[in-house]
Design an enzyme around this catalytic site. Sequence first.
Site, PDB file in Angstrom:
ATOM      1  N   ASN A   9       0.889  -1.223   0.002  1.00 28.84           N
ATOM      2  CA  ASN A   9      -0.029  -0.057  -0.060  1.00 28.84           C
ATOM      3  C   ASN A   9       0.835   1.200  -0.034  1.00 28.84           C
ATOM      4  OD1 ASN A   9       0.883   0.362   2.709  1.00 28.84           O
ATOM      5  ND2 ASN A   9      -1.008  -0.528   3.666  1.00 28.84           N
ATOM      6  N   ASP A 198      -9.261  -9.046  -0.474  1.00 27.05           N
ATOM      7  CA  ASP A 198      -8.649  -8.178   0.757  1.00 27.05           C
ATOM      8  C   ASP A 198      -8.713  -6.809  -0.013  1.00 27.05           C
ATOM      9  OD1 ASP A 198      -6.607  -7.972   2.722  1.00 27.05           O
ATOM     10  OD2 ASP A 198      -5.744  -7.163   0.960  1.00 27.05           O
TER      11      ASP A 198
END
EC number: 3.1.2.2
Length: 325
Positions: A9, A198
């Site tokens: 991320n 996810d």
Amino acid sequence: RIMRPDDANIAGNVHGGTILKMIEEAGAIISTRHCNSQAGEPSVAALARVERTDFLSPMCIGEVANVSAEITYTSRHSVEVQVNVMSENILTGAKKLTNKATLWYVPLSLKNVNKVLEVPPIQYTRKEQEDEGKKRYEEQKLDRLETKQRNGDVIFPIINPEPHTVGYSQSSLIHLVGPSDCTLLGFVHGGVTMKLMDEVAGIVAARHCKTNIVTASVDAINFHEKIKKGCVITISGRMTFTSNKSMEIEVFVDADPFVDEPRERYRAVSAFFTYVSLSKEGKPLPVPQLLTETEDEKRRFEEGKGRYLQTKAKRQAQMQQAAQQ
């Protein structure tokens, strides 16, 4: 393999979905090898269920992930695989355990995708190992049946939702299943599905708290039906429960077959993901309270609270047991 920027991320933490995909790949390799270890009809192992998976420590860009798998139980038609994930800092040599997971696979014939084959038995070092494995097998079989029976909900868009409500953060992703997503038999890899789940759960969590978020755990993931190449899948996620420092998100996958055998949309996969909110320094942050509006949302909140308290009690019992040893 080494973790790269596209695995992580914006804060540099590796996506939980990336790790889940690696776990499933390891499980699929070892279970397929085992199911073809004796003479007979060739098969490919298909993922049926992933037990609760805790993300014990974050993994970062530049670290090396080492995934190892071991078969711990076999029934007549299924294989239990235990997978461990270690991360290694290649600059310092420091290693840490990041994940432990239990997966269940079934062998499907290469000639007929709907035919489940028998599994070669494994040799146990102790009779207790077989008895404990059989107990785990019966428990997961019962839970899969109960989960499938309560899968009927659909997420609908809400116009101008208020912040911190279920409708405000709920999210969906639509994906056309292509050849690169599939096994030799033409159905989706379990790891591909979990990675997409996810991603959706992460979007829900980020929308709710507006901070950096990471996957803390995944409750049992149940694969109810196969998803074939050419299907359009809709991955939907919604917030069900929040504690002071965590968020539970329900994620399910619906499949629309179009190409080979047109049929009604069906529920293929379901699970609960738990996320935590982190500061820029990686410290846990308080999570905004989820505002429930409808009776269904209130019911799901109480069910989520029950799962949260049950997990918390189990974790405290394990810590006490470890302290006594």
